[in-house]
Design a protein around this motif. Structure first.
Motif, PDB file in Angstrom:
ATOM      1  N   ASP A 393      62.859 -88.103  76.163  1.00  0.00           N
ATOM      2  CA  ASP A 393      64.179 -88.704  76.097  1.00  0.00           C
ATOM      3  C   ASP A 393      64.628 -88.827  74.648  1.00  0.00           C
ATOM      4  O   ASP A 393      63.978 -89.496  73.835  1.00  0.00           O
ATOM      5  N   THR A 394      65.719 -88.165  74.318  1.00  0.00           N
ATOM      6  CA  THR A 394      66.337 -88.380  73.022  1.00  0.00           C
ATOM      7  C   THR A 394      67.534 -89.300  73.213  1.00  0.00           C
ATOM      8  O   THR A 394      68.060 -89.448  74.311  1.00  0.00           O
ATOM      9  N   ARG A 395      67.922 -89.943  72.124  1.00  0.00           N
ATOM     10  CA  ARG A 395      69.036 -90.893  72.202  1.00  0.00           C
ATOM     11  C   ARG A 395      70.362 -90.130  72.236  1.00  0.00           C
ATOM     12  O   ARG A 395      70.404 -88.921  72.167  1.00  0.00           O
ATOM     13  N   ASN A 396      71.453 -90.909  72.338  1.00  0.00           N
ATOM     14  CA  ASN A 396      72.775 -90.293  72.214  1.00  0.00           C
ATOM     15  C   ASN A 396      72.852 -89.499  70.911  1.00  0.00           C
ATOM     16  O   ASN A 396      72.206 -89.844  69.921  1.00  0.00           O
ATOM     17  N   VAL A 397      73.655 -88.448  70.915  1.00  0.00           N
ATOM     18  CA  VAL A 397      73.865 -87.665  69.700  1.00  0.00           C
ATOM     19  C   VAL A 397      74.763 -88.458  68.758  1.00  0.00           C
ATOM     20  O   VAL A 397      75.874 -88.835  69.130  1.00  0.00           O
ATOM     21  N   ARG A 398      74.292 -88.713  67.551  1.00  0.00           N
ATOM     22  CA  ARG A 398      75.108 -89.377  66.540  1.00  0.00           C
ATOM     23  C   ARG A 398      75.750 -88.307  65.669  1.00  0.00           C
ATOM     24  O   ARG A 398      75.060 -87.443  65.125  1.00  0.00           O
ATOM     25  N   VAL A 399      77.057 -88.351  65.543  1.00  0.00           N
ATOM     26  CA  VAL A 399      77.780 -87.311  64.820  1.00  0.00           C
ATOM     27  C   VAL A 399      78.426 -87.891  63.567  1.00  0.00           C
ATOM     28  O   VAL A 399      78.725 -89.088  63.494  1.00  0.00           O
ATOM     29  N   ASP A 400      78.646 -87.019  62.587  1.00  0.00           N
ATOM     30  CA  ASP A 400      79.330 -87.427  61.364  1.00  0.00           C
ATOM     31  C   ASP A 400      79.894 -86.198  60.686  1.00  0.00           C
ATOM     32  O   ASP A 400      79.678 -85.069  61.128  1.00  0.00           O
ATOM     33  N   GLN A 411      85.425 -84.762  72.077  1.00  0.00           N
ATOM     34  CA  GLN A 411      85.408 -84.800  73.540  1.00  0.00           C
ATOM     35  C   GLN A 411      84.895 -83.480  74.092  1.00  0.00           C
ATOM     36  O   GLN A 411      84.096 -83.463  75.044  1.00  0.00           O
ATOM     37  N   PHE A 412      85.328 -82.364  73.512  1.00  0.00           N
ATOM     38  CA  PHE A 412      84.797 -81.086  73.976  1.00  0.00           C
ATOM     39  C   PHE A 412      83.295 -80.992  73.716  1.00  0.00           C
ATOM     40  O   PHE A 412      82.549 -80.474  74.560  1.00  0.00           O
ATOM     41  N   LEU A 413      82.850 -81.508  72.585  1.00  0.00           N
ATOM     42  CA  LEU A 413      81.413 -81.497  72.288  1.00  0.00           C
ATOM     43  C   LEU A 413      80.642 -82.246  73.372  1.00  0.00           C
ATOM     44  O   LEU A 413      79.638 -81.749  73.903  1.00  0.00           O
ATOM     45  N   SER A 414      81.099 -83.442  73.730  1.00  0.00           N
ATOM     46  CA  SER A 414      80.443 -84.207  74.791  1.00  0.00           C
ATOM     47  C   SER A 414      80.492 -83.459  76.118  1.00  0.00           C
ATOM     48  O   SER A 414      79.504 -83.402  76.853  1.00  0.00           O
ATOM     49  N   ASP A 415      81.644 -82.846  76.408  1.00  0.00           N
ATOM     50  CA  ASP A 415      81.803 -82.108  77.667  1.00  0.00           C
ATOM     51  C   ASP A 415      80.806 -80.962  77.765  1.00  0.00           C
ATOM     52  O   ASP A 415      80.146 -80.780  78.794  1.00  0.00           O
ATOM     53  N   ILE A 416      80.698 -80.162  76.703  1.00  0.00           N
ATOM     54  CA  ILE A 416      79.869 -78.957  76.791  1.00  0.00           C
ATOM     55  C   ILE A 416      78.389 -79.289  76.682  1.00  0.00           C
ATOM     56  O   ILE A 416      77.526 -78.572  77.200  1.00  0.00           O
ATOM     57  N   LEU A 417      78.058 -80.426  76.031  1.00  0.00           N
ATOM     58  CA  LEU A 417      76.665 -80.876  75.986  1.00  0.00           C
ATOM     59  C   LEU A 417      76.259 -81.580  77.280  1.00  0.00           C
ATOM     60  O   LEU A 417      75.075 -81.626  77.620  1.00  0.00           O
ATOM     61  N   GLY A 418      77.241 -82.160  77.961  1.00  0.00           N
ATOM     62  CA  GLY A 418      76.919 -82.988  79.120  1.00  0.00           C
ATOM     63  C   GLY A 418      76.172 -84.241  78.708  1.00  0.00           C
ATOM     64  O   GLY A 418      75.293 -84.722  79.421  1.00  0.00           O
ATOM     65  N   ALA A 419      76.513 -84.776  77.533  1.00  0.00           N
ATOM     66  CA  ALA A 419      75.784 -85.919  76.971  1.00  0.00           C
ATOM     67  C   ALA A 419      76.754 -86.791  76.166  1.00  0.00           C
ATOM     68  O   ALA A 419      77.761 -86.296  75.641  1.00  0.00           O
ATOM     69  N   PRO A 420      76.438 -88.087  76.044  1.00  0.00           N
ATOM     70  CA  PRO A 420      77.281 -88.965  75.223  1.00  0.00           C
ATOM     71  C   PRO A 420      77.173 -88.613  73.745  1.00  0.00           C
ATOM     72  O   PRO A 420      76.109 -88.209  73.262  1.00  0.00           O
ATOM     73  N   VAL A 421      78.269 -88.787  73.043  1.00  0.00           N
ATOM     74  CA  VAL A 421      78.346 -88.520  71.605  1.00  0.00           C
ATOM     75  C   VAL A 421      78.848 -89.787  70.926  1.00  0.00           C
ATOM     76  O   VAL A 421      79.912 -90.304  71.272  1.00  0.00           O
ATOM     77  N   ASP A 422      78.077 -90.284  69.978  1.00  0.00           N
ATOM     78  CA  ASP A 422      78.412 -91.524  69.273  1.00  0.00           C
ATOM     79  C   ASP A 422      78.966 -91.215  67.885  1.00  0.00           C
ATOM     80  O   ASP A 422      78.305 -90.552  67.075  1.00  0.00           O
ATOM     81  N   ARG A 423      80.167 -91.708  67.613  1.00  0.00           N
ATOM     82  CA  ARG A 423      80.772 -91.547  66.290  1.00  0.00           C
ATOM     83  C   ARG A 423      80.743 -92.890  65.564  1.00  0.00           C
ATOM     84  O   ARG A 423      81.232 -93.882  66.079  1.00  0.00           O
ATOM     85  N   PRO A 424      80.178 -92.926  64.369  1.00  0.00           N
ATOM     86  CA  PRO A 424      80.102 -94.201  63.644  1.00  0.00           C
ATOM     87  C   PRO A 424      81.423 -94.550  62.976  1.00  0.00           C
ATOM     88  O   PRO A 424      82.331 -93.714  62.875  1.00  0.00           O
ATOM     89  N   ARG A 425      81.521 -95.774  62.516  1.00  0.00           N
ATOM     90  CA  ARG A 425      82.738 -96.188  61.814  1.00  0.00           C
ATOM     91  C   ARG A 425      82.903 -95.426  60.507  1.00  0.00           C
ATOM     92  O   ARG A 425      84.018 -95.084  60.116  1.00  0.00           O
ATOM     93  N   VAL A 426      81.799 -95.183  59.825  1.00  0.00           N
ATOM     94  CA  VAL A 426      81.842 -94.423  58.575  1.00  0.00           C
ATOM     95  C   VAL A 426      81.430 -92.995  58.891  1.00  0.00           C
ATOM     96  O   VAL A 426      80.293 -92.727  59.274  1.00  0.00           O
ATOM     97  N   ASP A 458      81.910 -96.533  66.137  1.00  0.00           N
ATOM     98  CA  ASP A 458      83.370 -96.474  66.267  1.00  0.00           C
ATOM     99  C   ASP A 458      83.749 -96.162  67.708  1.00  0.00           C
ATOM    100  O   ASP A 458      84.537 -96.879  68.327  1.00  0.00           O
ATOM    101  N   LYS A 459      83.164 -95.085  68.280  1.00  0.00           N
ATOM    102  CA  LYS A 459      83.555 -94.667  69.621  1.00  0.00           C
ATOM    103  C   LYS A 459      82.471 -93.808  70.238  1.00  0.00           C
ATOM    104  O   LYS A 459      81.834 -93.001  69.552  1.00  0.00           O
ATOM    105  N   THR A 460      82.248 -93.976  71.539  1.00  0.00           N
ATOM    106  CA  THR A 460      81.369 -93.096  72.303  1.00  0.00           C
ATOM    107  C   THR A 460      82.215 -92.190  73.180  1.00  0.00           C
ATOM    108  O   THR A 460      83.085 -92.659  73.924  1.00  0.00           O
ATOM    109  N   PHE A 461      81.967 -90.885  73.080  1.00  0.00           N
ATOM    110  CA  PHE A 461      82.629 -89.900  73.935  1.00  0.00           C
ATOM    111  C   PHE A 461      81.668 -89.550  75.069  1.00  0.00           C
ATOM    112  O   PHE A 461      80.493 -89.262  74.825  1.00  0.00           O
ATOM    113  N   THR A 462      82.161 -89.606  76.310  1.00  0.00           N
ATOM    114  CA  THR A 462      81.318 -89.307  77.463  1.00  0.00           C
ATOM    115  C   THR A 462      81.867 -88.082  78.194  1.00  0.00           C
ATOM    116  O   THR A 462      83.075 -87.829  78.188  1.00  0.00           O
TER     117      THR A 462
END
Length: 489
Positions: A393-400, A411-426, A458-462
């Motif tokens: 099990d890996t965690r949500n993908v953190r992007v920057d 949103q497309f990244l989350s869609d094509i991965l089929g996984a949540p994508v976490d974007r930080p505030r910074v 900042d936001k999670t894309f599902t």
């Protein structure tokens, strides 16, 4: 003093940011520099121009932000500089990580059966992406360089080493473990420059810098007034891993700058990839390396630059998502942005860009959508290979990185991965990582645990795309890749 200056020396620009005691950006300055393309597949920078951008941006940020306690540096990795030890002057332009001029040399080394040895020691593959064969090219193709190197008159380094040499007036010739790990010359299991590889590439050991932890005493500079210690260094992707607080095994970050680079923390286990991922050092403190699996995509944000500067269908990168959203939903274009070859997991330096599915109705909107989607497809390539190498099990993908500001792209990244994508505030976590490394060593910032707790979402894309559509779109991408690869890819 409770502020830190972070120098982020990137592939297309240099930024300097003053961070306050709470690790918030207080002041910044940024300057682009020239990209040189002297031949097909060749990419160079003028180190003197880069040095000027470092001086200009540091002074600009410090003028706005005030005094700092220390400096942290993060830099474009694998880019090669060789300079004179007496004058500090480069013997040639910097050869950039994107450069493909040593593709035949790498193919010859591979054909001679050397790749397994190199991979076992360095975690890397024989590809022109890495520094070692670029350095060998400089030694063998620039007049007088080999003779001067063997006489001990020259120094080699990645961009961090060159900057520190200049900043310390030639007193320190050093790098950190994360940058050393990307040279193709460093045994990441044994923590030393490797004599067998140096002999293979005919590189004199006296060229090489001393390797330190990410947090260490790299020297001090008086260029900006009172002497300032340089206390942190990490290659840009490793600095982003730190900036995303990916300190636990199984944590994964993906950075979208010029290229895209995904790192999966594997702790004290150096995973030998069976799927053409790279083994690397994520960070090193107190002499102990933490390892990672890495996947490298050469063209991510650079494809948006191409839409702007090459096709001229947008005036600003921020326009790409709106254009993509307006694309005809009945058209399915695939853009394979192999402008400088393909990275992981294909490693085909001779591949070149292609677009599939064009009709007479295809226009700027469809090109923009295909360009942005290519980043998501390439990321899925990486994550599938990583999952095969490191099950669990890996965690949500953190992007920057800059591209993550686009909700449409994420949103497309989350869609094509089929996984949540976490974007930080910074979003620019590379500079945050460099600042934290230096500030933690200076006693200003919290330890790893405290820093990780302060990481802010900042936001999670599902995923919103159904599985059948996801699989169909990805199958189309794989077909486009198969058509793009060269025969020996």
């Amino acid at each position: 003093m409770t502020q830190i200056l972070a120098i982020d020396q990137g592939t297309t620009s240099t930024r300097a940011i003053v961070f306050d005691a709470a690790l918030r950006p207080k002041a910044s300055a940024q300057k682009e520099f020239t990209q040189h393309f002297p031949s097909s597949g060749w990419v160079e920078h003028d180190p003197a121009e880069i040095w000027d951008t470092v001086l200009e941006t540091c002074k600009g940020a410090l003028d706005q932000g005030g005094a700092v306690a220390a400096i942290g540096i993060t830099n474009q990795r694998e880019t090669v500089v060789v300079w004179d030890r007496e004058t500090g002057e480069p013997v040639y332009n910097a050869i950039v990580w994107q450069d493909r001029r040593t593709a035949k040399f790498c193919a010859d080394l591979k054909a001679a059966g050397h790749e397994d040895m190199v991979r076992d020691k360095t975690g890397l593959l024989l590809d022109p992406y890495f520094s070692g064969t670029k350095l060998a090219w400089l030694l063998d193709n620039v007049d007088g360089v080999r003779e001067r190197a063997e006489a001990g008159k020259l120094a080699f380094g990645t961009m961090d080493s060159f900057l520190i040499w200049r900043m310390t007036d030639g007193k320190r010739h050093v790098t950190d473990a994360t940058n050393a790990a990307r040279t193709l010359l460093y045994s990441i299991a044994e923590g030393r420059w490797d004599d067998e590889i140096l002999d293979l590439l005919n590189i004199p050991a006296n060229l090489l810098p001393e390797v330190l932890d990410c947090g260490a005493d790299f020297g001090e500079t008086s260029l900006f007034g009172a002497p300032l210690p340089i206390l942190g260094v990490a290659g840009d992707q490793q600095a982003a891993t730190v900036g995303q607080a990916c300190f636990a095994p199984g944590m994964l970050k993906s950075t979208y700058g010029t290229g895209c680079f995904a790192l999966l923390n594997t702790g004290d286990t150096l995973v030998k990839s069976q799927n053409r991922m790279l083994g690397t050092i994520a960070y090193q403190f107190d002499g102990k390396p933490t390892y990672a699996l890495e996947g490298s995509i050469f063209i991510a944000g650079a494809v948006v630059q191409w839409l702007r500067d090459g096709l001229k269908i947008i005036d600003d990168a921020s326009e790409s998502a709106g254009l993509a959203e307006a694309a005809d939903p009945n058209q399915t274009l695939y853009m394979v942005p192999a402008f400088t070859g393909l990275g992981a997991p294909y490693w085909d330096p001779d591949a070149r860009g292609a677009v599939f599915g064009l009709t007479r109705n295809s226009g700027p909107a469809e090109f923009a959508r295909a360009a942005l989607e290519s980043v998501g497809f390439q990321t899925r390539d990486l994550l599938e290979a990583m999952a095969a190498d490191y099950p669990g099990d890996t965690r949500n993908v953190r992007v920057d990185g800059g591209m993550t500001a686009s909700d449409w792209t994420m949103q497309f990244l989350s869609d094509i991965l089929g996984a949540p994508v976490d974007r930080p505030r910074v979003l620019e976590t590379t500079a945050v990582g460099a600042a934290w490394i230096a500030g933690q060593r200076a006693g200003i910032y919290a330890d790893q645990e405290g820093f990780a707790e302060a990481w802010a979402l900042d936001k999670t894309f599902t995923p919103a795309m159904d599985a059948a559509t996801r699989d169909s779109r990805y199958a189309g991408w794989k077909d486009a890749i198969a058509r793009t690869l060269t025969d020996h890819g």
